[in-house]
Structures are given as C-alpha cells and as structure tokens.
Design a protein around this motif. Structure first.
Motif, PDB file in Angstrom:
ATOM      1  N   TRP A   1      36.098   8.778 -71.288  1.00  0.00           N
ATOM      2  CA  TRP A   1      37.356   9.266 -71.839  1.00  0.00           C
ATOM      3  C   TRP A   1      37.200  10.261 -72.981  1.00  0.00           C
ATOM      4  O   TRP A   1      38.133  10.982 -73.301  1.00  0.00           O
ATOM      5  N   ASP A   2      36.017  10.322 -73.595  1.00  0.00           N
ATOM      6  CA  ASP A   2      35.804  11.320 -74.638  1.00  0.00           C
ATOM      7  C   ASP A   2      35.293  12.644 -74.076  1.00  0.00           C
ATOM      8  O   ASP A   2      35.054  13.595 -74.818  1.00  0.00           O
ATOM      9  N   LYS A   3      35.136  12.702 -72.777  1.00  0.00           N
ATOM     10  CA  LYS A   3      34.690  13.933 -72.108  1.00  0.00           C
ATOM     11  C   LYS A   3      35.888  14.865 -71.979  1.00  0.00           C
ATOM     12  O   LYS A   3      36.858  14.564 -71.288  1.00  0.00           O
TER      13      LYS A   3
ATOM     14  N   ASN B   1      35.878  16.830 -64.534  1.00  0.00           N
ATOM     15  CA  ASN B   1      34.561  16.266 -64.249  1.00  0.00           C
ATOM     16  C   ASN B   1      34.548  14.746 -64.255  1.00  0.00           C
ATOM     17  O   ASN B   1      33.501  14.136 -64.057  1.00  0.00           O
ATOM     18  N   ARG B   2      35.702  14.130 -64.507  1.00  0.00           N
ATOM     19  CA  ARG B   2      35.766  12.674 -64.452  1.00  0.00           C
ATOM     20  C   ARG B   2      36.118  12.232 -63.035  1.00  0.00           C
ATOM     21  O   ARG B   2      36.992  12.813 -62.394  1.00  0.00           O
TER      22      ARG B   2
ATOM     23  N   PRO C   1      37.894   6.104 -64.794  1.00  0.00           N
ATOM     24  CA  PRO C   1      37.542   7.268 -65.603  1.00  0.00           C
ATOM     25  C   PRO C   1      38.631   8.334 -65.599  1.00  0.00           C
ATOM     26  O   PRO C   1      38.856   9.026 -66.599  1.00  0.00           O
ATOM     27  N   ARG C   2      39.328   8.459 -64.465  1.00  0.00           N
ATOM     28  CA  ARG C   2      40.446   9.404 -64.334  1.00  0.00           C
ATOM     29  C   ARG C   2      41.589   8.649 -63.662  1.00  0.00           C
ATOM     30  O   ARG C   2      41.916   7.549 -64.084  1.00  0.00           O
ATOM     31  N   ASN C   3      42.231   9.208 -62.639  1.00  0.00           N
ATOM     32  CA  ASN C   3      43.313   8.470 -61.985  1.00  0.00           C
ATOM     33  C   ASN C   3      42.746   7.304 -61.179  1.00  0.00           C
ATOM     34  O   ASN C   3      41.641   7.361 -60.646  1.00  0.00           O
ATOM     35  N   HIS C   4      43.539   6.240 -61.100  1.00  0.00           N
ATOM     36  CA  HIS C   4      43.056   5.006 -60.473  1.00  0.00           C
ATOM     37  C   HIS C   4      43.021   5.107 -58.947  1.00  0.00           C
ATOM     38  O   HIS C   4      42.072   4.647 -58.320  1.00  0.00           O
TER      39      HIS C   4
END
Length: 386
Positions: free
Chosen positions: A134-136, A141-142, A165-168
C-alpha cells in the motif's frame, strides 16, 4: 425362529459412490502458512479440470492455511461445471518482496482464465496480504487479489476476502456472474482496494454482501452492461461508482445498471457517476433505488469533468439516469452535486429524495448543464424541473 433377509439389502456389491473430489492436500499441499503450495493447487486443478465425471470439486480443506504465489487456473475444462470449494484459508506471501510472478500473472494473485460453469465457494478466506504494497505509489503495479478473466456462468461466494494489494475482485470479459454472500474487508486508509471491479462484462449480479475497503465498493467500468447490485452494505469506502470512463480520450460505454437496497455507511460517496472530459461514448440507463445513507460525504454525485484541468468541449455522454428513494444523512454541506460538462447530461431524474445533515442543518445541492426533473426532493435541485 425364522429370519428373512431382503435380497435388496444384501445384493448391492461394488465400490461405494465416491464424490468426484480433488483435495489439494492429497496433491502435496502442506497448509502450514509458510510452504509454497502453488504446485499442489495447480496439480489438483489439472486433475479436476480434466475430469469428465459429473461436477469435479477441488477442495481446500478447513483448519489449514495454504500459501501460494500468483497462480492462474486455465480453462476450458472438460466438465460443464467445476467447483472450487475453499473451506480453509489461502494466503498470499506476507511481504511483496517474496512474491514471485512472471509476465503472465504479474497483475493478479489468483486468476481463473476462460472457465465456464465455475463455482468458487466454501465459506473460507482469501488473505491478499496487501499491507506491504500500500505504500507503493504506482497503483498499476499492485496486483488484484482475485480475477475472473473471460469466464462465463460463474458463481462466487460465500467467501471472505481480506486486504488485497489492489482491488479484491476483478470481473473482466465475463458473461453471467453471480457474486453473493461475500465479505470484502480492508482498512479505510488502504489505497485503491476496490471491492469489485467490473469491465467488459455482461449480466453481472452482486448481492447479499458486505464491502468495507479503502476505495469503491463496486466500480463499473467500460464495456459493462446489465449489471445488478442489490442488498449490499457498503462502507467505509468510496461508494458504488460508474466509471471513471473516458480517460486519455478513450471511447467508453456502460448501460443497463441497476443498484438497489444499498446501505452506505460513512462512505466518501454514495451513488456516483464519473467521466473524464476528452473521452467519448456513453453512460446510460442507470438507476440507483432504495438507498440508505449514514453519514455519507457525497450522497449523490455526477461528475462529467472528473479530474479535469480545462474544458475541452467533448466527453462521455450521460443520459437516462434515475436516483430514487434516497434517505438518510450526509456529513457534508452539499448532498447532491450534478457537475456536467458543456455537452450536458440528459434525462436525469431524482425522485423521493430525503437527505438531512448530521448536524441538523439542511444540506444544499448544486448542478450545471443538466436536463431532467426532481420530484419530492430534499434538498431541492433548483436547475431541474418539478
């Protein structure tokens, strides 16, 4: 004493009827939360997908935690239907530095690719281990936690998803998808962790679910039509959105969307349509009905100039939109915002709207370049007819 034994009780011979199941433990999965069980999943899938006996069932057993790297389950399968029953927990690598992916699966953790008649259920858990991502800053790129790609006649749920990391869940290029009784959970501060993203798909139903994430509960993107979302609890998050559409001048289309019986709790937005200036295409035949609002910042919003720096005079056309039976509270001064570009929004109808402020004051509304009507609206929308 004469004992008569019925032949029907004794004459049955042969093997008992064994269900067509494929337990990943029997294919080498450890389930200790640390060992990479990806190969066991793929071996079990290959066997199940090749089976021709009834409905094969791939089983992820309860009471264990199975860690996998990014995996893709490819179809088509030989059976008309196939069931992935997740009773236990599947977890991604705990830290993004431990992820191993190639060019084929770098954008998703778990992908189901071109499979018809797929059922993914079992009441278990998917843990996307998203915190280290989440700090990327570059969200592109997630990876998405779970992707249905080119799948038809899919049923998903009951299942619980944590911390993608992004959408579920991504539904891409699918026809006929039912997502029901799922819980999608991530911290309110987690970036871009949409619940369900839909694109280039038809006949997608989402129902009886709870979505609490850091972004849109549901995002309906270009190429989507006949989308039905009902009996969903949304919040915190960014609401249920059509779009954004038309970014980078793209032609985008969304139509036949029905969203009903939704409870929005402390969301940034409630019902939202967002399009970029400079794009083309349309968003039309969209209805939000029977909506409950609890401390929502922007309960009703159309933004036809999403993230616009200057007016370019063209955009995605928005028409035939209805907001009906909205009731509840907003935490902002403005409850309704209809911000349309110079091309305008047409046939926008608001009916039976009753939104009050948390502090007891009457909220306001704003609108520009909108043609439509407003019946029994609190607050009133002065630019619309009555």
């Amino acid at each position: 004493m004469l004992v008569i034994v019925s032949p029907s009780l004794c004459s049955k011979t042969g093997k008992p009827n064994i269900p067509n199941t494929f337990d990943i433990v029997k294919y080498g999965a450890k389930g200790d939360g640390h060992t990479d069980d990806s190969n066991a999943f793929l071996k079990a899938w290959e066997a199940a997908c090749s089976s021709t006996k009834g409905t094969p069932i791939l089983i992820v057993p309860a009471g264990k935690i199975f860690m996998t790297q990014p995996v893709t389950f490819h179809g088509p399968c030989k059976s008309e239907t196939i069931n992935v029953m997740i009773r236990g927990t599947i977890t991604a690598p705990q830290n993004r530095e431990h992820w191993k992916s190639d060019s084929n699966d770098h954008d998703s953790w778990i992908t189901f690719n071109h499979i018809s008649g797929l059922v993914v259920n079992g009441g278990g858990t998917l843990n996307g281990q998203g915190a280290s991502w989440w700090d990327k800053k570059d969200a592109s790129n997630r990876p998405t936690a779970l992707r249905f790609l080119g799948c038809d006649n899919v049923k998903h749920g009951p299942l619980t998803h944590f911390n993608s990391p992004r959408n579920h869940i991504s539904v891409t290029g699918c026809d006929g998808v039912l997502i029901s009784n799922v819980n999608l959970i991530a911290p309110e501060t987690s970036p871009n962790t949409d619940g369900v993203d839909i694109s280039s798909s038809t006949k997608v139903f989402i129902e009886h679910s709870t979505i609490s994430t850091g972004d849109d509960c549901v995002a309906i993107n270009s190429g989507s039509k006949f989308i039905n979302i009902t009996n969903v609890k949304c919040g915190p998050g960014h609401g249920i959105s059509v779009g954004s559409l038309g970014k980078h001048g793209e032609c985008a289309t969304v139509e036949e969307v029905y969203v009903s019986h939704i409870i929005f709790t402390r969301t940034t937005n409630g019902a939202r349509i967002k399009t970029w200036e400079g794009g083309s295409g349309y968003a039309r035949k969209i209805t939000y009905d029977n909506i409950t609002l609890i401390g929502v910042k922007n309960p009703v919003i159309i933004d036809q100039q999403y993230n616009a720096l200057e007016s370019v005079g063209r955009g995605v056309k928005i028409s035939d939109v209805t907001f009906r039976n909205f009731r509840g509270t907003t935490k902002d001064k403005k409850a309704i915002e209809l911000n349309c570009a110079r091309i305008g929004c047409t046939n926008v109808v608001l009916e039976e709207i009753n939104i009050t402020s948390l502090n007891g004051n009457r909220p306001s509304s704003s609108c520009s370049n909108v043609q439509g009507s407003c019946y029994s609206c609190n607050p009133t929308v002065t630019c619309l007819g009555h």
